[in-house]
Design a protein around this motif. Structure first.
Motif, PDB file in Angstrom:
ATOM      1  N   PRO A   1      50.282 171.344  60.810  1.00 36.67           N
ATOM      2  CA  PRO A   1      51.341 171.471  59.801  1.00 36.67           C
ATOM      3  C   PRO A   1      51.985 170.140  59.436  1.00 36.67           C
ATOM      4  CG  PRO A   1      51.594 173.146  61.504  1.00 36.67           C
ATOM      5  CD  PRO A   1      50.569 172.178  61.997  1.00 36.67           C
ATOM      6  N   GLY A   2      52.252 169.310  60.436  1.00 34.38           N
ATOM      7  CA  GLY A   2      52.893 168.030  60.180  1.00 34.38           C
ATOM      8  C   GLY A   2      51.989 167.060  59.453  1.00 34.38           C
ATOM      9  N   ILE A   3      50.740 166.982  59.871  1.00 37.33           N
ATOM     10  CA  ILE A   3      49.806 166.065  59.212  1.00 37.33           C
ATOM     11  C   ILE A   3      49.558 166.518  57.779  1.00 37.33           C
ATOM     12  CG2 ILE A   3      47.398 165.283  59.212  1.00 37.33           C
ATOM     13  CD1 ILE A   3      47.591 165.075  62.245  1.00 37.33           C
ATOM     14  N   ARG A   4      49.452 167.813  57.573  1.00 34.55           N
ATOM     15  CA  ARG A   4      49.292 168.330  56.210  1.00 34.55           C
ATOM     16  C   ARG A   4      50.461 167.889  55.327  1.00 34.55           C
ATOM     17  NH1 ARG A   4      50.892 172.586  53.022  1.00 34.55           N
ATOM     18  NH2 ARG A   4      49.307 173.383  51.576  1.00 34.55           N
ATOM     19  N   ALA A   5      51.679 168.023  55.854  1.00 36.24           N
ATOM     20  CA  ALA A   5      52.865 167.628  55.086  1.00 36.24           C
ATOM     21  C   ALA A   5      52.856 166.131  54.796  1.00 36.24           C
ATOM     22  CB  ALA A   5      54.128 168.018  55.840  1.00 36.24           C
ATOM     23  N   ALA A   6      52.423 165.328  55.759  1.00 36.24           N
ATOM     24  CA  ALA A   6      52.380 163.879  55.559  1.00 36.24           C
ATOM     25  C   ALA A   6      51.338 163.495  54.510  1.00 36.24           C
ATOM     26  CB  ALA A   6      52.094 163.176  56.887  1.00 36.24           C
ATOM     27  N   TYR A   7      50.182 164.150  54.538  1.00 35.56           N
ATOM     28  CA  TYR A   7      49.165 163.869  53.525  1.00 35.56           C
ATOM     29  C   TYR A   7      49.634 164.275  52.133  1.00 35.56           C
ATOM     30  CZ  TYR A   7      45.332 162.503  56.631  1.00 35.56           C
ATOM     31  OH  TYR A   7      44.524 161.833  57.507  1.00 35.56           O
ATOM     32  N   LEU A   8      50.303 165.398  52.016  1.00 33.97           N
ATOM     33  CA  LEU A   8      50.805 165.824  50.713  1.00 33.97           C
ATOM     34  C   LEU A   8      51.844 164.831  50.186  1.00 33.97           C
ATOM     35  CD1 LEU A   8      51.133 169.685  51.240  1.00 33.97           C
ATOM     36  CD2 LEU A   8      49.391 168.452  49.902  1.00 33.97           C
ATOM     37  N   ALA A   9      52.697 164.327  51.073  1.00 29.94           N
ATOM     38  CA  ALA A   9      53.684 163.337  50.658  1.00 29.94           C
ATOM     39  C   ALA A   9      53.003 162.038  50.236  1.00 29.94           C
ATOM     40  CB  ALA A   9      54.674 163.074  51.793  1.00 29.94           C
TER      41      ALA A   9
ATOM     42  N   ALA B   1      41.582 168.107  55.221  1.00 29.55           N
ATOM     43  CA  ALA B   1      41.777 167.000  56.164  1.00 29.55           C
ATOM     44  C   ALA B   1      42.174 167.502  57.548  1.00 29.55           C
ATOM     45  CB  ALA B   1      42.820 166.036  55.623  1.00 29.55           C
ATOM     46  N   VAL B   2      43.019 168.536  57.609  1.00 23.20           N
ATOM     47  CA  VAL B   2      43.494 168.991  58.924  1.00 23.20           C
ATOM     48  C   VAL B   2      42.460 169.827  59.669  1.00 23.20           C
ATOM     49  CG1 VAL B   2      45.917 168.841  58.265  1.00 23.20           C
ATOM     50  CG2 VAL B   2      44.696 171.032  58.013  1.00 23.20           C
ATOM     51  N   THR B   3      41.310 170.097  59.047  1.00 23.03           N
ATOM     52  CA  THR B   3      40.250 170.782  59.782  1.00 23.03           C
ATOM     53  C   THR B   3      39.388 169.816  60.574  1.00 23.03           C
ATOM     54  OG1 THR B   3      38.588 170.666  57.995  1.00 23.03           O
ATOM     55  CG2 THR B   3      40.123 172.542  57.972  1.00 23.03           C
ATOM     56  N   ARG B   4      39.598 168.522  60.417  1.00 26.51           N
ATOM     57  CA  ARG B   4      38.745 167.547  61.103  1.00 26.51           C
ATOM     58  C   ARG B   4      39.580 166.486  61.811  1.00 26.51           C
ATOM     59  NH1 ARG B   4      35.989 166.236  55.272  1.00 26.51           N
ATOM     60  NH2 ARG B   4      37.706 165.098  54.296  1.00 26.51           N
ATOM     61  N   LEU B   5      40.643 166.925  62.463  1.00 20.48           N
ATOM     62  CA  LEU B   5      41.500 166.005  63.206  1.00 20.48           C
ATOM     63  C   LEU B   5      40.793 165.511  64.463  1.00 20.48           C
ATOM     64  CD1 LEU B   5      44.944 167.839  62.953  1.00 20.48           C
ATOM     65  CD2 LEU B   5      44.002 166.052  61.465  1.00 20.48           C
TER      66      LEU B   5
END
Length: 216
Positions: A25-33, A47-51
């Motif tokens: 959730p956090g990485i998704r929010a950072a990428y969207l920003a 992107a968050v499916t391949r952390l």
């Protein structure tokens, strides 16, 4: 019979993303920003499916090579604003770290993440390892594992398995990230647990020298 606490307890390394924390959730929010700020489309859900691998490898899917260093720095700068609060601990994470320490061992976190941001996550969630080492991925994690004398490394990715094996440490894998149980097994994981809720009981058996604890 001597109690477990009087036996030699290991130093155990833990990966961070998708091992101790659900950082999606956090990485998704950072990428969207980051996408909104730069005007460059980023499929944050993909992107968050391949952390697991370093940030720069993911950014290379969205930005030209000459921009990756600049954009990576900006991502890390905005990360605390967008990514810390939405990120929960995975089930059993606090208990897994505490289990090592309660048996007299040391728990360290070795992660590819920017170390200051890794520390922010752990502090926010009340997870208190004995050391945190960032900026290391896959086989490079072996350097920190050896320096701290870790004989067990727990992770969710095949890169974590490679890091453990390079360090000569027992690889304990949890399929809570992008790699499933079969991928982790093929990569050479010594032990596969469903998630970290199973770790304290496994660790007690391992410290006690129970043979099945080495091939769970």
């Amino acid at each position: 019979m001597a109690s477990l606490t009087t036996r030699h307890a290991p130093t155990v390394g833990f990966d961070l993303d998708m091992t101790l924390i659900d950082s999606r959730p956090g990485i998704r929010a950072a990428y969207l920003a980051l996408s909104a700020e730069t005007g460059v489309p980023i499929d944050a859900d993909l992107a968050v499916t391949r952390l697991g691998p370093p940030l720069e490898l993911e950014l290379a899917h969205w930005f030209p090579e000459h921009r990756i260093a600049e954009v990576g720095d900006r991502y890390r700068e905005i990360y605390p604003t967008f990514a810390i609060a939405p990120t929960p601990a995975l089930p059993g994470a606090r208990e897994a770290v505490a289990a090592v320490q309660e048996l007299g061992g040391r728990a360290i976190v070795v992660t590819a993440k920017h170390e200051p941001n890794a520390r922010l996550h752990l502090s926010h969630l009340g997870i208190e390892p004995d050391a945190v080492v960032g900026w290391l991925w896959a086989e490079a994690k072996a350097r920190a594992l050896r320096e701290h004398g870790a004989t067990v490394y727990v992770g969710d990715h095949t890169g974590d398995v490679r890091g453990a094996r390079t360090a000569g440490a027992l690889s304990v894998a949890v399929p809570t990230g992008p790699c499933d149980e079969e991928e982790l097994r093929v990569a050479g994981a010594d032990v596969i647990l469903a998630d970290l809720t199973a770790f304290p009981a496994w660790l007690e058996g391992y410290v006690a020298g129970e043979p099945e604890a080495r091939t769970a």
